[in-house]
Design a protein around this motif. Structure first.
Motif, PDB file in Angstrom:
ATOM      1  N   ASP A 385     -21.188  21.349  -5.970  1.00 44.50           N
ATOM      2  CA  ASP A 385     -21.245  22.385  -4.943  1.00 44.50           C
ATOM      3  C   ASP A 385     -22.630  23.034  -4.899  1.00 44.50           C
ATOM      4  OD1 ASP A 385     -18.634  21.868  -4.349  1.00 44.50           O
ATOM      5  OD2 ASP A 385     -17.820  23.661  -5.324  1.00 44.50           O
ATOM      6  N   MET A 386     -23.214  23.246  -6.066  1.00 44.99           N
ATOM      7  CA  MET A 386     -24.521  23.890  -6.146  1.00 44.99           C
ATOM      8  C   MET A 386     -25.601  23.018  -5.490  1.00 44.99           C
ATOM      9  SD  MET A 386     -26.560  25.052  -9.613  1.00 44.99           S
ATOM     10  CE  MET A 386     -26.806  23.351 -10.170  1.00 44.99           C
ATOM     11  N   ILE A 387     -25.570  21.732  -5.773  1.00 47.56           N
ATOM     12  CA  ILE A 387     -26.573  20.824  -5.206  1.00 47.56           C
ATOM     13  C   ILE A 387     -26.374  20.673  -3.701  1.00 47.56           C
ATOM     14  CG2 ILE A 387     -27.410  18.438  -5.221  1.00 47.56           C
ATOM     15  CD1 ILE A 387     -26.646  18.447  -8.264  1.00 47.56           C
ATOM     16  N   ASP A 388     -25.106  20.578  -3.267  1.00 49.67           N
ATOM     17  CA  ASP A 388     -24.833  20.520  -1.824  1.00 49.67           C
ATOM     18  C   ASP A 388     -25.380  21.761  -1.118  1.00 49.67           C
ATOM     19  OD1 ASP A 388     -23.607  18.067  -1.914  1.00 49.67           O
ATOM     20  OD2 ASP A 388     -21.558  18.862  -1.889  1.00 49.67           O
ATOM     21  N   ALA A 389     -25.161  22.916  -1.725  1.00 48.00           N
ATOM     22  CA  ALA A 389     -25.619  24.168  -1.104  1.00 48.00           C
ATOM     23  C   ALA A 389     -27.143  24.201  -1.009  1.00 48.00           C
ATOM     24  CB  ALA A 389     -25.113  25.354  -1.915  1.00 48.00           C
ATOM     25  N   LEU A 390     -27.834  23.710  -2.032  1.00 49.14           N
ATOM     26  CA  LEU A 390     -29.296  23.666  -1.994  1.00 49.14           C
ATOM     27  C   LEU A 390     -29.786  22.723  -0.895  1.00 49.14           C
ATOM     28  CD1 LEU A 390     -32.168  24.134  -2.990  1.00 49.14           C
ATOM     29  CD2 LEU A 390     -31.720  22.542  -4.884  1.00 49.14           C
ATOM     30  N   ASN A 391     -29.191  21.534  -0.835  1.00 48.64           N
ATOM     31  CA  ASN A 391     -29.589  20.575   0.205  1.00 48.64           C
ATOM     32  C   ASN A 391     -29.332  21.130   1.606  1.00 48.64           C
ATOM     33  OD1 ASN A 391     -30.560  18.467  -1.435  1.00 48.64           O
ATOM     34  ND2 ASN A 391     -28.492  17.674  -1.768  1.00 48.64           N
ATOM     35  N   CYS A 392     -28.173  21.768   1.776  1.00 47.40           N
ATOM     36  CA  CYS A 392     -27.832  22.313   3.095  1.00 47.40           C
ATOM     37  C   CYS A 392     -28.775  23.443   3.496  1.00 47.40           C
ATOM     38  CB  CYS A 392     -26.388  22.798   3.107  1.00 47.40           C
ATOM     39  SG  CYS A 392     -25.172  21.451   3.117  1.00 47.40           S
ATOM     40  N   ALA A 393     -29.142  24.263   2.541  1.00 45.05           N
ATOM     41  CA  ALA A 393     -30.073  25.356   2.840  1.00 45.05           C
ATOM     42  C   ALA A 393     -31.434  24.801   3.252  1.00 45.05           C
ATOM     43  CB  ALA A 393     -30.210  26.274   1.629  1.00 45.05           C
ATOM     44  N   TRP A 394     -31.895  23.778   2.561  1.00 43.43           N
ATOM     45  CA  TRP A 394     -33.188  23.164   2.890  1.00 43.43           C
ATOM     46  C   TRP A 394     -33.156  22.516   4.278  1.00 43.43           C
ATOM     47  CZ3 TRP A 394     -38.102  23.101   1.509  1.00 43.43           C
ATOM     48  CH2 TRP A 394     -38.915  22.019   1.821  1.00 43.43           C
ATOM     49  N   GLU A 395     -32.003  21.949   4.619  1.00 46.19           N
ATOM     50  CA  GLU A 395     -31.867  21.247   5.891  1.00 46.19           C
ATOM     51  C   GLU A 395     -31.265  22.127   6.988  1.00 46.19           C
ATOM     52  OE1 GLU A 395     -29.676  17.637   4.926  1.00 46.19           O
ATOM     53  OE2 GLU A 395     -30.802  17.492   3.053  1.00 46.19           O
ATOM     54  N   LYS A 435     -36.472  26.800  -6.346  1.00 50.94           N
ATOM     55  CA  LYS A 435     -36.433  27.855  -7.357  1.00 50.94           C
ATOM     56  C   LYS A 435     -35.827  29.138  -6.790  1.00 50.94           C
ATOM     57  CE  LYS A 435     -39.488  30.485 -10.454  1.00 50.94           C
ATOM     58  NZ  LYS A 435     -40.865  30.578 -11.006  1.00 50.94           N
ATOM     59  N   LYS A 436     -36.301  29.560  -5.627  1.00 49.59           N
ATOM     60  CA  LYS A 436     -35.813  30.790  -5.010  1.00 49.59           C
ATOM     61  C   LYS A 436     -34.328  30.686  -4.672  1.00 49.59           C
ATOM     62  CE  LYS A 436     -36.721  33.957  -1.141  1.00 49.59           C
ATOM     63  NZ  LYS A 436     -37.573  34.208   0.050  1.00 49.59           N
ATOM     64  N   PHE A 437     -33.929  29.531  -4.154  1.00 45.18           N
ATOM     65  CA  PHE A 437     -32.520  29.349  -3.798  1.00 45.18           C
ATOM     66  C   PHE A 437     -31.629  29.464  -5.032  1.00 45.18           C
ATOM     67  CE2 PHE A 437     -28.714  26.811  -3.523  1.00 45.18           C
ATOM     68  CZ  PHE A 437     -28.154  27.248  -2.334  1.00 45.18           C
ATOM     69  N   LEU A 438     -31.973  28.764  -6.093  1.00 44.89           N
ATOM     70  CA  LEU A 438     -31.133  28.769  -7.292  1.00 44.89           C
ATOM     71  C   LEU A 438     -31.043  30.166  -7.906  1.00 44.89           C
ATOM     72  CD1 LEU A 438     -32.290  25.409  -8.876  1.00 44.89           C
ATOM     73  CD2 LEU A 438     -30.066  25.876  -7.847  1.00 44.89           C
ATOM     74  N   LEU A 439     -32.131  30.908  -7.912  1.00 40.57           N
ATOM     75  CA  LEU A 439     -32.104  32.255  -8.489  1.00 40.57           C
ATOM     76  C   LEU A 439     -31.246  33.212  -7.672  1.00 40.57           C
ATOM     77  CD1 LEU A 439     -35.812  32.640  -9.648  1.00 40.57           C
ATOM     78  CD2 LEU A 439     -33.786  32.303 -11.092  1.00 40.57           C
ATOM     79  N   ALA A 440     -30.967  32.837  -6.412  1.00 45.72           N
ATOM     80  CA  ALA A 440     -30.124  33.682  -5.556  1.00 45.72           C
ATOM     81  C   ALA A 440     -28.684  33.156  -5.458  1.00 45.72           C
ATOM     82  CB  ALA A 440     -30.720  33.774  -4.159  1.00 45.72           C
ATOM     83  N   TYR A 441     -28.424  32.021  -6.103  1.00 40.43           N
ATOM     84  CA  TYR A 441     -27.109  31.365  -5.964  1.00 40.43           C
ATOM     85  C   TYR A 441     -26.094  31.998  -6.915  1.00 40.43           C
ATOM     86  CZ  TYR A 441     -23.707  27.525  -5.689  1.00 40.43           C
ATOM     87  OH  TYR A 441     -22.564  26.767  -5.504  1.00 40.43           O
ATOM     88  N   SER A 442     -24.963  32.420  -6.372  1.00 37.96           N
ATOM     89  CA  SER A 442     -23.907  33.041  -7.192  1.00 37.96           C
ATOM     90  C   SER A 442     -22.557  32.541  -6.719  1.00 37.96           C
ATOM     91  CB  SER A 442     -23.977  34.564  -7.092  1.00 37.96           C
ATOM     92  OG  SER A 442     -23.772  34.980  -5.750  1.00 37.96           O
ATOM     93  N   GLY A 443     -21.531  32.833  -7.493  1.00 39.08           N
ATOM     94  CA  GLY A 443     -20.193  32.393  -7.119  1.00 39.08           C
ATOM     95  C   GLY A 443     -19.218  32.596  -8.258  1.00 39.08           C
ATOM     96  N   ASN A 444     -18.117  31.863  -8.195  1.00 39.52           N
ATOM     97  CA  ASN A 444     -17.086  31.944  -9.221  1.00 39.52           C
ATOM     98  C   ASN A 444     -16.981  30.618  -9.958  1.00 39.52           C
ATOM     99  OD1 ASN A 444     -15.968  34.642  -8.921  1.00 39.52           O
ATOM    100  ND2 ASN A 444     -15.380  33.958  -6.860  1.00 39.52           N
ATOM    101  N   GLY A 445     -17.057  30.708 -11.268  1.00 34.81           N
ATOM    102  CA  GLY A 445     -16.918  29.541 -12.106  1.00 34.81           C
ATOM    103  C   GLY A 445     -15.613  29.584 -12.871  1.00 34.81           C
TER     104      GLY A 445
END
Length: 573
Positions: A385-395, A435-445
Motif C-alpha cells: 500500500d505504501m509503495i502504491d501510494a508513493l507511485n500514485c502521488a508521483w503520477e 523522501k518528502k512523501f514518505l515522511l508525510a505518510y501515515s495510517g493504521n498498521g
C-alpha cells in the motif's frame, strides 16, 4: 681509509641482512599456524543478549563451554543492511556492501537486464537481482529440482543432493549481462573474492552448507571457492509438491520443521569433520574451512505462534501453538525460542564431538539479528500500500498508478525492517519527492497483544525515524557516486516497525539498522585460543581476515580487506 670504508660498509650490510633475517623470523613466529581447520557457524537471528541469557541459564551447555574457554567479542555488529546476504558475504570476504556490491538478497542493479531477457541489443538496463529460492530449478522441492527419487518418503535421501549448487539454479531466473546476453550467476555478481577462494589457491579443501542454492555466491567470482556446497532449499514444501494438493507450507512456517531442516545440514558438517563428503562417503580429508548456518533461532523469533519441542534432543513430545519471540518485554526467550536455542546447542555438541579440537578453531556468529524483541513494540505496515501510494502521488493518481505492468517511480523495493528503494528516476527532484512523501505518510498498521492476537496500531512518517535519499543514501553506505547497485532511498525504521502484508504474519524481521538487528555475538574457541571477553567495538567483517590468520594465510589476499583495511579480531591469542 678506502679499505676502512669498505670494511665499514660490509659490516653495515651484514648488520642489515641479519636484521632482515631476524625480522622475517619474528614474522614467521608471529604467523605460526594455530589451526589446520576452522569451523564457522552462523546462528541466524542470535543476539548477543540471547547468548548471554542461554549461557547463564545453561552453564553446562556447549555454548557456555565455548564462552568460558574461548574468546568472546561482546560488542560486535553486522553490516548494514542486516540481511542474510550482506551478513554472510561480509563474514567471508571482509567487506561491506559498498565493496562487495551485495546490498540484499533481493536487490536491484542498473547495469543488468531482467531475468529471461534473450534479445539484449538496445535493451535498457535495470533489473531485480533476487538470489534466493526463486533461483532454483524447482523452488518447491527440498532438492531444488534435482529430483532425488523417494525423497519425500525418506528425507535422509537429501544427502544425495549435489555439492555443486550452481547445477540447481535455473538460468532463466537470473538477471542478464547486457554485454554478453548471458545469465549472471550469484558468484559472478560478487565483486570481491572470498576466504574459500584464498584457501583453494593454497590447495586447501573447503565446504559449506546454507539455505538456498543461490549461496553459490560464496564460491566467489571464480565460481570455484567451495569444493562441497550442500544447500537444501529451506523455502521448499515440507510435503510432496507433486501430490494432488500441491505444495504445502515451507520449512520456516513451523519451528519443529526448521529444526528438522537444520539437522540435515548438521549431518553434513559432522561428515566433513570426519574427513568425508557431505553424504558421508569418500575419504577426502577434513576441510580447512567449513561450516553452516542455523535457521531455527531466526524462525522462532519471527513466528507469531508455532509448534515446538519441549526437549529438542528427545523430539517425541510436541507442544502446539506456543508463542514465538520473547516474554517479559523482550528480556527472556519464549518457549519456541528456548526450544530453538536448546536445539542449536545440542547440534553444536554433535559437531564439536566430531572435531579434533587440537587442530580446529570454531568461530560462532550470526549473519543478522532480528527486531523487535519486545512484541509490544511491533507495528506492521503494509508495504504494498505504501509503495502504491508513493507511485500514485508521483503520477498524480493516474489510472495506471497501481498497475504492476506499468513503469512507476519505484523500480524495486525491499522493506523488511528497513526501507530500501531503487527508483526509475534518480534525479534530485524524484529522490526529494520520495523522501518528502514518505515522511508525510501515515495510517493504521497492525500490532500484537501479549497473547499473539492482532491489534490496530497507528503509525506516522511511514514508520521511519529518518530517510536518506539520493547522494545521502550513497554517503550512508560510503558508496561511490553513481554506484549502479546502491539504493536511491533508505528508510531507518522506528523501533518495532516491520513492513509486510496486511496481517499478523510475523513479529520480527531483519534487514534494518536497529541495535537488535546488528548486535550479534562472535565467539572464537578451540586450538590455541585463550579465554578472554572483549567489549571493543568490532565488526563481523573481521571474521574473514581472522580465519585466514588462524590458518597462517595472508588476509591481504582478500580484495575487500585491502580496500577497507579490515583487520583481524583484536588480541586473539
Amino acid at each position: 681509509m678506502q679499505t676502512s670504508k669498505k670494511i665499514t660498509l660490509a659490516l653495515m650490510l651484514s648488520f642489515f641482512a641479519s636484521a632482515a633475517t631476524l625480522s622475517h623470523a619474528d614474522e614467521t613466529d608471529a604467523k605460526k599456524q594455530p589451526a589446520k581447520h576452522v569451523l564457522l557457524i552462523s546462528v541466524d537471528g542470535m543476539h548477543q543478549a540471547d547468548l548471554d541469557w542461554f549461557v547463564t541459564a545453561y552453564p553446562q551447555s556447549t555454548l557456555a563451554r565455548m564462552v568460558r574457554e574461548g574468546a568472546s567479542y561482546t560488542n560486535a555488529r553486522t553490516p548494514f543492511p542486516s540481511d542474510s546476504f550482506p551478513g554472510m558475504v561480509g563474514q567471508l570476504t571482509g567487506g561491506n556492501p559498498k565493496t562487495t556490491g551485495i546490498y540484499y538478497d533481493d536487490a536491484y542493479s542498473r547495469g543488468l537486464l531482467p531475468a529471461g531477457t534473450t534479445s539484449c541489443a538496445g535493451a535498457k538496463p535495470g533489473a531485480e537481482v533476487y538470489y534466493a529460492e526463486v533461483s532454483a530449478k524447482d523452488m518447491n522441492r527440498l532438492d531444488s529440482g534435482q529430483q532425488i527419487p523417494g525423497l519425500y518418503s525418506d528425507f535422509t535421501k537429501i544427502s544425495q543432493l549435489t555439492g555443486h549448487a550452481q547445477d540447481l539454479l535455473d538460468p532463466k531466473t537470473l538477471p542478464v549481462d547486457p554485454k554478453t546476453c548471458l545469465p549472471v550467476y550469484p558468484h559472478q555478481y560478487l565483486q570481491v573474492n572470498t576466504i574459500f577462494e584464498v584457501a583453494k589457491q593454497h590447495h586447501l579443501r573447503t565446504a559449506w552448507s546454507d539455505k538456498h542454492a543461490a549461496y553459490d555466491i560464496l564460491n566467489g567470482p571464480s565460481g570455484k571457492g567451495i569444493d562441497d556446497l550442500f544447500a537444501p532449499e529451506i523455502n521448499s514444501s515440507v510435503t510432496d509438491p507433486s501430490a494432488p494438493a500441491g505444495p504445502g507450507d515451507d520449512w520456516t512456517k513451523d519451528n519443529t520443521n526448521t529444526q528438522k531442516y537444520d539437522a540435515f545440514k548438521v549431518k553434513a558438517v559432522v561428515n566433513w569433520a570426519k574427513g568425508l563428503d557431505h553424504a558421508g562417503n569418500n575419504s577426502l580429508g577434513v576441510p580447512a574451512i567449513f561450516g553452516m548456518n542455523f535457521q531455527a533461532v531466526s524462525t522462532a523469533q519471527k513466528l507469531n505462534k508455532s509448534n515446538y519441542y519441549i526437549d529438542p534432543e528427545n523430539p517425541s513430545t510436541i507442544m502446539t501453538n506456543g508463542l514465538g519471540g520473547y516474554t517479559l518485554n523482550g528480556a527472556v526467550p519464549g518457549p519456541v525460542l528456548q526450544s530453538a536455542l536448546t536445539f542449536v546447542d545440542g547440534q553444536l555438541k554433535a559437531m564439536v564431538s566430531a572435531l579434533d579440537l587440537s587442530k580446529t578453531v570454531v568461530v560462532l556468529s550470526a549473519k543478522h539479528g532480528q527486531s523487535p524483541q519486545n512484541r509490544a513494540a511491533l507495528t506492521i505496515i503494509h508495504d504494498g500500500d505504501m509503495i502504491d501510494a508513493l507511485n500514485c502521488a508521483w503520477e498524480n493518481n493516474s489510472a495506471g498508478c497501481k498497475d504492476p505492468a506499468q513503469t512507476h517511480l519505484v523500480a524495486h523495493a525491499i522493506d523488511d525492517d528497513g526501507i530500501l528503494m531503487w527508483l526509475t528516476d534518480r534525479s534530485v527532484k524524484a529522490t526529494r519527492f520520495a523522501k518528502k512523501f514518505l515522511l508525510a505518510y501515515s495510517g493504521n498498521g497492525i500490532g500484537s497483544d501479549a497473547f499473539g492476537n492482532s491489534t490496530p496500531k497507528p503509525f506516522t512518517q511511514a514508520g521511519v525515524t529518518r530517510i536518506y535519499a539520493g547522494e545521502e543514501a550513497e554517503d550512508l553506505f560510503g558508496a561511490r557516486r553513481g554506484d549502479e547497485r546502491v539504493p536511491d532511498v533508505v528508510g531507518i525504521a522506528q523501533q518495532g516497525v516491520v513492513w509486510a502484508g496486511g496481517k499478523l504474519s510475523k513479529i520480527a524481521e531483519h534487514g534494518g539498522n536497529a541495535h537488535q538487528d546488528r548486535h550479534v555475538p562472535i565467539v572464537v574457541w578451540g586450538a590455541g585460543i585463550a579465554h578472554q571477553s572483549n567489549d571493543d567495538h568490532v565488526e563481523t567483517t573481521q571474521i574473514a581476515p581472522t580465519i585466514l590468520s588462524l590458518l597462517a594465510l595472508d588476509p591481504k589476499e582478500l580484495r575487500a580487506v585491502q580496500i577497507e583495511r579490515t583487520k583481524a579480531l583484536p588480541d586473539l591469542h
